[in-house]
Enzyme design. Structure first.
Site, short mmCIF file in Angstrom:
data_model
loop_
_atom_site.label_atom_id
_atom_site.label_comp_id
_atom_site.label_asym_id
_atom_site.label_seq_id
_atom_site.Cartn_x
_atom_site.Cartn_y
_atom_site.Cartn_z
N PRO A 18 26.17 41.37 104.62
CA PRO A 18 25.35 42.20 105.35
C PRO A 18 24.07 41.63 105.96
O PRO A 18 23.43 42.37 106.64
CB PRO A 18 25.01 43.47 104.42
CG PRO A 18 25.34 42.69 103.03
CD PRO A 18 26.29 41.67 103.20
N ASP A 41 27.98 35.75 115.42
CA ASP A 41 27.87 36.80 116.39
C ASP A 41 26.48 37.14 116.04
O ASP A 41 25.76 36.81 115.36
CB ASP A 41 28.73 37.89 115.63
CG ASP A 41 30.07 37.96 115.85
OD1 ASP A 41 30.53 37.24 117.02
OD2 ASP A 41 31.00 38.59 115.21
N LYS A 63 27.61 39.99 120.76
CA LYS A 63 27.91 41.05 121.38
C LYS A 63 27.32 42.18 120.82
O LYS A 63 27.23 42.49 119.76
CB LYS A 63 29.41 41.18 121.54
CG LYS A 63 30.42 40.86 120.42
CD LYS A 63 31.78 40.88 120.67
CE LYS A 63 32.47 40.81 119.52
NZ LYS A 63 33.45 40.40 119.19
N GLY A 94 29.74 38.84 110.64
CA GLY A 94 28.96 40.09 109.76
C GLY A 94 29.63 40.68 109.07
O GLY A 94 30.73 41.05 109.39
N GLY A 95 29.37 40.94 107.64
CA GLY A 95 30.02 41.85 106.87
C GLY A 95 31.45 41.06 106.59
O GLY A 95 31.32 39.88 106.00
N ASP A 96 32.49 41.68 106.59
CA ASP A 96 33.78 41.21 106.56
C ASP A 96 34.59 41.02 107.54
O ASP A 96 34.52 42.00 108.58
CB ASP A 96 34.40 42.39 105.55
CG ASP A 96 36.00 41.64 105.16
OD1 ASP A 96 36.19 40.95 104.10
OD2 ASP A 96 36.82 42.03 105.80
N THR A 124 31.45 44.19 102.94
CA THR A 124 31.28 44.72 104.22
C THR A 124 29.99 45.70 104.29
O THR A 124 29.52 45.98 103.08
CB THR A 124 32.61 45.69 104.60
OG1 THR A 124 32.48 46.26 105.69
CG2 THR A 124 32.83 46.63 103.44
N ALA A 125 29.47 46.10 105.47
CA ALA A 125 28.15 46.89 105.45
C ALA A 125 28.28 48.22 104.74
O ALA A 125 27.21 48.52 104.39
CB ALA A 125 28.11 47.26 107.03
N MET A 177 28.91 52.18 113.33
CA MET A 177 28.72 52.18 114.63
C MET A 177 28.46 53.57 114.97
O MET A 177 28.88 54.03 116.02
CB MET A 177 29.57 51.39 115.69
CG MET A 177 29.64 49.87 115.42
SD MET A 177 30.99 49.17 116.16
CE MET A 177 32.33 49.32 114.75
N GLY A 206 20.42 47.24 106.67
CA GLY A 206 20.84 47.35 105.09
C GLY A 206 20.92 45.86 104.57
O GLY A 206 21.45 44.80 104.95
N1 SAH Z 1 32.55 43.46 110.04
C1 SAH Z 1 31.37 44.17 109.86
C2 SAH Z 1 31.16 45.41 110.58
C3 SAH Z 1 30.82 44.91 112.37
S1 SAH Z 1 30.84 46.53 113.04
C4 SAH Z 1 31.28 44.45 108.28
O1 SAH Z 1 32.18 44.55 107.58
O2 SAH Z 1 30.37 44.96 107.87
C5 SAH Z 1 29.06 46.58 113.32
C6 SAH Z 1 28.53 47.69 112.41
O3 SAH Z 1 28.42 47.27 111.26
C7 SAH Z 1 26.96 48.05 112.89
O4 SAH Z 1 27.08 48.89 114.07
C8 SAH Z 1 26.56 48.96 111.64
O5 SAH Z 1 27.30 50.20 111.84
C9 SAH Z 1 27.44 48.06 110.68
N2 SAH Z 1 26.48 47.09 110.05
C10 SAH Z 1 26.45 45.72 109.98
N3 SAH Z 1 25.68 45.18 109.07
C11 SAH Z 1 24.76 46.03 109.04
C12 SAH Z 1 23.45 46.24 108.17
N4 SAH Z 1 23.10 44.89 107.68
N5 SAH Z 1 23.16 47.50 107.91
C13 SAH Z 1 23.35 48.44 108.46
N6 SAH Z 1 24.84 48.49 109.13
C14 SAH Z 1 25.47 47.54 109.45
#
Ligand code: SAH
Length: 269
Positions: A18, A41, A63, A94-96, A124-125, A177, A206
């Site tokens: 995150p 990204d 994007k 980002g995230g997973d 993941t977020a 999102m 976060g």
């Molecule tokens: N693959 C990512 C998600 C990508 S979609 C994952 O697993 O986390 C992008 C969305 O993820 C953002 O619009 C938001 O809703 C969320 N997101 C990603 N990082 C975040 C963060 N640090 N804090 C809050 N929301 C986050």
């Protein structure tokens, strides 16, 4: 493609977590140190990118919703061509990579061309933001499950979600999102039977020093987000588990503002 021309290169679809670099997996950190090229990204934090050694090529394919800097097809081709040229490619997301990250599409593109790839999961977020807001996404006697859904839809099409399931009070619902469609989310959930008083937490940025969190109710979520000028990236956590944050909110982000905000919007119930 015959066996002789099979590439030596490989694509690692790596979850960057995150934002806080301490939340990278050991494997992700190791691969970043060994990469020939990193394709990343917009949501990958600067602090994570700082771990990429000098001299390693970086390709930004970031994007934002509705504004695709590099089309997905193009990203797929970039990854494939780099691997075919023999590079160790770290595709950092980002995230997973497989949670709302289009990692599956990239993996399919590579798999169908016989290009070797590996997937490194990331935090993941939804779970990261919940943890950093002191919200267990499941909790015995409070929430028996959690649904991860996206609040993003193409153009003006309504969100295509199973609202009846999401209205189940024993489930926590986490929207990725979701900020752009808060009004629709609130209306559809309430129309499907979720109580307007259901607590909601919104967590933006976060795990980062600038993390902001507010708690409100389903009925008031849109107004609360506007009033607090909360912006993307943000996660919406909906369900009774949000009340646990009152006791479990442990994370003190560097920006002092957060404490005041969450205080002002705390659920008293
Ligand atoms: N693959 C990512 C998600 C990508 S979609 C994952 O697993 O986390 C992008 C969305 O993820 C953002 O619009 C938001 O809703 C969320 N997101 C990603 N990082 C975040 C963060 N640090 N804090 C809050 N929301 C986050």
């Amino acid at each position: 493609m015959d066996a002789v021309t099979r590439p030596e290169g490989r694509v690692y679809l790596v979850g960057a977590g995150p934002g806080d670099p301490d939340l990278l997996t050991v494997k992700a950190a190791r691969l970043l140190g060994q990469a020939d090229v990193v394709v990343y990204d917009r949501l990958v934090s600067d602090a994570v990118l700082d771990l990429v050694p000098d001299g390693v090529s970086r390709i930004f394919v970031g994007k934002s919703v509705g504004r695709h800097v590099v089309p997905q097809e193009e990203i797929n081709r970039i990854l494939a061509n780099l691997a075919l040229a023999g590079h160790r490619v770290v595709r950092l997301k980002g995230g997973d990579p497989f949670v709302f990250g289009r990692g599956g599409e990239e993996a399919l593109f590579l798999a169908r061309r016989g290009i070797p790839f590996e997937v490194v999961p990331g935090i993941t977020a939804a779970v990261a933001c919940a943890a950093y807001a002191g919200i267990p996404v499941t909790h015995r006697g409070v929430a028996s499950g959690v649904q991860l859904v996206t609040g993003h839809c193409r153009g003006t099409t309504p969100l295509d979600l199973d609202w009846r399931t999401l209205a189940d009070p024993s489930l926590t619902v986490v929207f990725y999102m979701g900020l752009a469609n808060l009004g629709e989310i609130r209306e559809r959930l309430i129309a499907a039977g979720r109580a307007p008083t259901t607590p909601v937490a919104v967590v933006a940025d976060g795990t980062l020093a600038r993390q902001r969190r507010l708690t409100t109710t389903l009925a008031e979520v849109e107004q609360a987000v506007v009033q607090a000028s909360i912006g993307a990236p943000a996660i919406l956590i909906i369900g009774e588990v949000v009340r646990l944050a009152r006791e479990l909110d442990w994370y003190v982000p560097a920006s002092a503002e957060t404490a005041e905000l969450s205080e002002a919007r705390a659920i008293h119930g």
